[in-house]
Design a protein around this motif. Structure first.
Motif, PDB file in Angstrom:
ATOM      1  N   LEU A  15       0.831  -1.200   0.000  1.00 54.58           N
ATOM      2  CA  LEU A  15       0.000   0.000   0.000  1.00 54.58           C
ATOM      3  C   LEU A  15       0.867   1.252   0.000  1.00 54.58           C
ATOM      4  O   LEU A  15       1.724   1.429   0.866  1.00 54.58           O
ATOM      5  CB  LEU A  15      -0.922   0.009   1.225  1.00 54.58           C
ATOM      6  CG  LEU A  15      -1.774   1.268   1.418  1.00 54.58           C
ATOM      7  CD1 LEU A  15      -2.734   1.467   0.251  1.00 54.58           C
ATOM      8  CD2 LEU A  15      -2.544   1.195   2.747  1.00 54.58           C
ATOM      9  N   TYR A  16       0.650   2.115  -1.001  1.00 55.78           N
ATOM     10  CA  TYR A  16       1.223   3.456  -1.038  1.00 55.78           C
ATOM     11  C   TYR A  16       0.072   4.424  -0.726  1.00 55.78           C
ATOM     12  O   TYR A  16      -0.860   4.544  -1.528  1.00 55.78           O
ATOM     13  CB  TYR A  16       1.757   3.801  -2.428  1.00 55.78           C
ATOM     14  CG  TYR A  16       3.075   3.176  -2.819  1.00 55.78           C
ATOM     15  CD1 TYR A  16       4.128   3.965  -3.264  1.00 55.78           C
ATOM     16  CD2 TYR A  16       3.269   1.798  -2.791  1.00 55.78           C
ATOM     17  CE1 TYR A  16       5.336   3.406  -3.660  1.00 55.78           C
ATOM     18  CE2 TYR A  16       4.464   1.228  -3.176  1.00 55.78           C
ATOM     19  CZ  TYR A  16       5.492   2.030  -3.609  1.00 55.78           C
ATOM     20  OH  TYR A  16       6.686   1.462  -3.998  1.00 55.78           O
ATOM     21  N   ALA A  17       0.102   5.096   0.399  1.00 55.83           N
ATOM     22  CA  ALA A  17      -0.922   6.086   0.737  1.00 55.83           C
ATOM     23  C   ALA A  17      -0.337   7.481   0.505  1.00 55.83           C
ATOM     24  O   ALA A  17       0.688   7.836   1.086  1.00 55.83           O
ATOM     25  CB  ALA A  17      -1.369   5.925   2.175  1.00 55.83           C
ATOM     26  N   VAL A  18      -0.989   8.254  -0.357  1.00 57.79           N
ATOM     27  CA  VAL A  18      -0.481   9.582  -0.733  1.00 57.79           C
ATOM     28  C   VAL A  18      -1.503  10.633  -0.308  1.00 57.79           C
ATOM     29  O   VAL A  18      -2.470  10.895  -1.014  1.00 57.79           O
ATOM     30  CB  VAL A  18      -0.233   9.662  -2.259  1.00 57.79           C
ATOM     31  CG1 VAL A  18       0.378  11.004  -2.626  1.00 57.79           C
ATOM     32  CG2 VAL A  18       0.658   8.519  -2.725  1.00 57.79           C
ATOM     33  N   PRO A  19      -1.318  11.254   0.882  1.00 57.77           N
ATOM     34  CA  PRO A  19      -2.260  12.285   1.327  1.00 57.77           C
ATOM     35  C   PRO A  19      -1.985  13.615   0.624  1.00 57.77           C
ATOM     36  O   PRO A  19      -0.823  14.021   0.477  1.00 57.77           O
ATOM     37  CB  PRO A  19      -1.980  12.386   2.829  1.00 57.77           C
ATOM     38  CG  PRO A  19      -0.548  11.972   2.972  1.00 57.77           C
ATOM     39  CD  PRO A  19      -0.288  10.968   1.873  1.00 57.77           C
ATOM     40  N   LEU A  20      -3.029  14.286   0.198  1.00 57.03           N
ATOM     41  CA  LEU A  20      -2.868  15.568  -0.485  1.00 57.03           C
ATOM     42  C   LEU A  20      -2.922  16.737   0.491  1.00 57.03           C
ATOM     43  O   LEU A  20      -2.312  17.781   0.240  1.00 57.03           O
ATOM     44  CB  LEU A  20      -3.952  15.728  -1.556  1.00 57.03           C
ATOM     45  CG  LEU A  20      -3.986  14.657  -2.650  1.00 57.03           C
ATOM     46  CD1 LEU A  20      -5.055  14.979  -3.681  1.00 57.03           C
ATOM     47  CD2 LEU A  20      -2.620  14.530  -3.333  1.00 57.03           C
ATOM     48  N   GLY A  31       8.626  15.533 -16.704  1.00 53.04           N
ATOM     49  CA  GLY A  31       9.694  16.463 -16.353  1.00 53.04           C
ATOM     50  C   GLY A  31       9.636  16.847 -14.880  1.00 53.04           C
ATOM     51  O   GLY A  31      10.687  16.932 -14.211  1.00 53.04           O
ATOM     52  N   LEU A  32       8.446  17.077 -14.346  1.00 54.29           N
ATOM     53  CA  LEU A  32       8.313  17.411 -12.930  1.00 54.29           C
ATOM     54  C   LEU A  32       8.720  16.233 -12.048  1.00 54.29           C
ATOM     55  O   LEU A  32       9.390  16.418 -11.015  1.00 54.29           O
ATOM     56  CB  LEU A  32       6.863  17.805 -12.629  1.00 54.29           C
ATOM     57  CG  LEU A  32       6.396  19.146 -13.205  1.00 54.29           C
ATOM     58  CD1 LEU A  32       4.889  19.275 -13.068  1.00 54.29           C
ATOM     59  CD2 LEU A  32       7.104  20.308 -12.518  1.00 54.29           C
ATOM     60  N   TYR A  33       8.326  15.036 -12.446  1.00 59.96           N
ATOM     61  CA  TYR A  33       8.703  13.840 -11.684  1.00 59.96           C
ATOM     62  C   TYR A  33      10.224  13.712 -11.592  1.00 59.96           C
ATOM     63  O   TYR A  33      10.782  13.459 -10.514  1.00 59.96           O
ATOM     64  CB  TYR A  33       8.098  12.608 -12.346  1.00 59.96           C
ATOM     65  CG  TYR A  33       8.449  11.297 -11.682  1.00 59.96           C
ATOM     66  CD1 TYR A  33       7.712  10.826 -10.604  1.00 59.96           C
ATOM     67  CD2 TYR A  33       9.522  10.522 -12.139  1.00 59.96           C
ATOM     68  CE1 TYR A  33       8.030   9.615  -9.987  1.00 59.96           C
ATOM     69  CE2 TYR A  33       9.854   9.319 -11.541  1.00 59.96           C
ATOM     70  CZ  TYR A  33       9.095   8.871 -10.461  1.00 59.96           C
ATOM     71  OH  TYR A  33       9.424   7.677  -9.852  1.00 59.96           O
ATOM     72  N   ASN A  59       1.382  16.902  -5.764  1.00 60.16           N
ATOM     73  CA  ASN A  59       2.330  16.197  -4.912  1.00 60.16           C
ATOM     74  C   ASN A  59       2.451  14.740  -5.345  1.00 60.16           C
ATOM     75  O   ASN A  59       3.377  14.035  -4.955  1.00 60.16           O
ATOM     76  CB  ASN A  59       1.886  16.282  -3.448  1.00 60.16           C
ATOM     77  CG  ASN A  59       2.940  15.764  -2.491  1.00 60.16           C
ATOM     78  OD1 ASN A  59       4.134  15.813  -2.769  1.00 60.16           O
ATOM     79  ND2 ASN A  59       2.500  15.254  -1.360  1.00 60.16           N
ATOM     80  N   ILE A  60       1.499  14.306  -6.164  1.00 59.23           N
ATOM     81  CA  ILE A  60       1.538  12.945  -6.708  1.00 59.23           C
ATOM     82  C   ILE A  60       2.846  12.697  -7.466  1.00 59.23           C
ATOM     83  O   ILE A  60       3.410  11.597  -7.412  1.00 59.23           O
ATOM     84  CB  ILE A  60       0.324  12.716  -7.628  1.00 59.23           C
ATOM     85  CG1 ILE A  60      -0.973  12.824  -6.814  1.00 59.23           C
ATOM     86  CG2 ILE A  60       0.389  11.368  -8.328  1.00 59.23           C
ATOM     87  CD1 ILE A  60      -2.220  12.954  -7.654  1.00 59.23           C
ATOM     88  N   VAL A  61       3.352  13.720  -8.176  1.00 60.30           N
ATOM     89  CA  VAL A  61       4.581  13.532  -8.955  1.00 60.30           C
ATOM     90  C   VAL A  61       5.806  13.485  -8.043  1.00 60.30           C
ATOM     91  O   VAL A  61       6.927  13.261  -8.523  1.00 60.30           O
ATOM     92  CB  VAL A  61       4.769  14.638 -10.026  1.00 60.30           C
ATOM     93  CG1 VAL A  61       3.601  14.654 -10.987  1.00 60.30           C
ATOM     94  CG2 VAL A  61       4.956  16.008  -9.393  1.00 60.30           C
ATOM     95  N   ASN A  62       5.609  13.682  -6.748  1.00 60.98           N
ATOM     96  CA  ASN A  62       6.698  13.631  -5.779  1.00 60.98           C
ATOM     97  C   ASN A  62       6.807  12.249  -5.135  1.00 60.98           C
ATOM     98  O   ASN A  62       7.577  12.053  -4.205  1.00 60.98           O
ATOM     99  CB  ASN A  62       6.441  14.692  -4.689  1.00 60.98           C
ATOM    100  CG  ASN A  62       7.618  14.884  -3.759  1.00 60.98           C
ATOM    101  OD1 ASN A  62       8.772  14.868  -4.183  1.00 60.98           O
ATOM    102  ND2 ASN A  62       7.333  15.062  -2.475  1.00 60.98           N
TER     103      ASN A  62
END
Length: 592
Positions: free
Chosen positions: A61-66, A126-128, A184-187
């Motif tokens: 599980l990858y949990a990505v809070p915004l 590019g951002l990633y 922030n997803i690309v982070n």
């Protein structure tokens, strides 16, 4: 491929932290497809949500809070010295030389009326790559970014051709905050997998697009509803300024467009959704409908109910989209003819203010104990089995589980003819127009007075559900899709070291397109000046110039927003309905 097939399943605001139809579907895949090792990439609103579903031992599980975090990297298992070193390296020069060009291109794409998903995907990549080296928060908090953003937006808003109104300081800050939070997803690192699978054409599709750009990972997109349409429907309730509403919906349009452009297989849960997907440029060859499935061990055929008062059951959350009020008004009509009838709504309250309105209507209609809000049902099969007739009065749906679950238990259904409900029911139920209490009441009365018909339709519905909507069928079709996509990707890698470049769709003919663009600009000018009737007229002229344009859904939903501003809510819904009719005709022509 060696070992298990690895699939990254991406979600947004659903699995495994929230209950609901999408989460049920995800849980079925993750726990029933034993041949697949799932990496669940879950985008959440904040880090304080409680996990509602248990994942298998071999899943990750990858949990990505915004929202709800001080540091954008809090969800990452990155040692502090690494993050600290990133902050040290993120100075004025790398921000100016490496980030601002990408940021400029991204904002240009987000606010553009006509989308270029291929350029946008390159920007995301590019951002990633940039954030692999530089720190996310330090970059966005750099004074150059705010100054550059403010200058860009104010310049765009001063150009009447963009259709953007002048923002106030709150609108500027909030819109940049959206960019900071959502992207922030690309982070977040992208795991190596055989297939990337998104549960919506939403922000949760970004990891799948990055996986495809980075590793040529095939991308499968499932659509339970139409994300862009749902956002349009909810936008009028948010109270945003004109600038903020326009910015947000154009940002979401960018996201849906890039998802549709890069998905190798688009699998809506019903044929109905294909109308929108065709209109947004998804070719028929990339669409493969996979209906939702029901567990036949849970939703078994209901035993006959004892003779007595007829009971009508609705299984739905208390939400305006479910139009509980129409069900209540229909109940009043039925009670006038069948005084012993009972009506039960099983479902949690998702919009408290709407629930209060329903309670007040219950008093006004003098429904008393004949109409009951029973709350969330933990035993769903028992909820269906407690009724003689299952009712659904929604004004918008995709392919609701409640209808298929009712059919599987052998109960007759009376439902509004919206979304994919007619696909589910076929001839095994009664369809009525939405927001029509009289028609809904007549549908219920037709079954109440004829128990033999109820039994016959119930049997037909169960047979149909067993033929089309079982779990085994769902699992089989998804596993075949995963294997097909992974195998084709492997063959491409073996045959060439570079993936074939996506071919952009053919350009529209110049003259009609220019006419449409000019009409849109005029409509936006009228809208900005407050001449809403003139704006509506110009948007209709834009549609006439290019009826089959990919911009047609955008134009029609702009019409809906104008009617909302005028307080003409029925007209707003009618515009969305006209859009769906137009999409249906377009799809029919293409299929034919």
């Amino acid at each position: 491929m060696e070992g298990k097939l690895k699939v990254m399943l991406t979600t947004e605001g659903t699995y495994p932290f929230h209950q609901g139809g999408v989460s049920t579907w995800c849980d079925i895949l993750v726990n029933r497809l034993s041949a697949v090792e799932f990496i669940v990439y879950s985008i959440t609103m904040n880090p304080f949500v409680t996990q509602k579903f248990r994942l298998p031992a071999d899943s990750t599980l990858y949990a990505v809070p915004l929202w709800g975090t001080e540091e954008p990297s809090e969800h990452l298992s990155v040692p502090f010295p690494h993050t600290y070193q990133q902050k040290l390296e993120t100075g004025d020069q790398p921000v100016r030389e490496h980030f601002l060009p990408l940021f400029t291109a991204m904002i240009e794409e987000l606010i553009a009326e006509v989308k270029n998903p291929y350029r946008f995907a390159d920007i995301l990549l590019g951002l990633y790559l940039y954030f692999e080296r530089y720190e996310y928060k330090a970059t966005f908090k750099n004074e150059q970014v705010w100054a550059h953003y403010k200058k860009m937006i104010l310049k765009a808003a001063s150009d009447k051709r963009t259709g953007l109104s002048q923002p106030d300081i709150y609108g500027l800050v909030q819109s940049l905050g959206w960019v900071y939070r959502f992207f922030n997803i690309v982070n977040t690192p992208i795991p190596p997998v055989h297939v990337a699978h998104s549960s919506a054409a939403a922000f949760c599709g970004i990891p799948c697009i990055l996986a495809k750009k980075l590793n040529q990972t095939p991308y499968m997109l499932t659509e339970h509803g139409i994300y862009l349409r749902e956002q349009y429907l909810s936008l009028s309730n948010r109270g945003y300024s004109t600038f903020m509403s326009k910015f947000l919906i154009r940002m979401i349009h960018s996201i849906t467009s890039v998802n549709y452009a890069f998905a190798d297989q688009v699998s809506p849960v019903c044929q109905y959704n294909m109308r929108w997907e065709h209109q947004f440029g998804v070719s028929k060859r990339r669409i493969d409908v996979i209906y939702n499935g029901i567990d036949t061990e849970v939703f078994k055929e209901a035993p006959p109910r004892r003779p007595g008062a007829p009971v009508m059951v609705m299984v739905a959350r208390v939400d305006p989209i479910k139009d509980i009020k129409t069900f209540m008004e229909a109940a009043r009509i039925v009670l006038d003819l069948q005084p012993d009838a009972k009506f039960i709504v099983y479902g949690s309250v998702s919009v408290p203010a709407y629930y209060e309105e329903c309670v007040e209507l219950q008093k006004q209609l003098k429904l008393g104990n004949a109409f009951i809000f029973a709350g969330h049902a933990t035993q769903m099969a028992a909820a269906y089995q407690s009724g003689d007739i299952i009712v659904l009065s929604s004004i918008s749906e995709a392919f609701p589980y409640s209808v298929v679950e009712a059919m599987m238990t052998g109960k007759p259904v009376v439902a509004t003819d919206v979304g994919g409900i007619s696909e589910a029911l076929g001839d095994a139920g009664i369809l009525v127009e939405p927001r029509n209490p009289q028609a809904l009441a007549e549908g219920m009365l037709a079954y109440i007075g004829n128990p033999e018909l109820r039994a016959e339709i119930g049997r037909e519905g169960r047979e149909r559900a067993l033929g089309y909507f079982t779990l085994d069928r769902v699992l089989e079709l998804h596993l075949k899709s995963y294997i097909k996509l992974a195998t084709r990707a492997e063959e491409r890698v073996l045959s060439t070291t570079a993936g074939a470049k996506e071919t952009q769709p053919a350009r529209e003919e110049a003259a009609p397109r220019l006419m449409q663009e000019e009409a849109i600009r005029e409509a936006e000018r009228h809208g900005k000046s407050g001449s809403l009737r003139e704006a509506i007229a110009m948007y209709r002229q834009a549609l006439a110039a290019m009826p089959d344009s990919p911009q047609a859904p955008y134009i029609l939903t702009e019409l809906a927003m104008l009617h909302n501003r005028l307080g003409e809510y029925d007209e707003a819904l009618a515009e969305l309905t006209r859009c769906e009719i137009m999409l249906a005709l377009t799809a029919d022509r293409r299929i034919g």
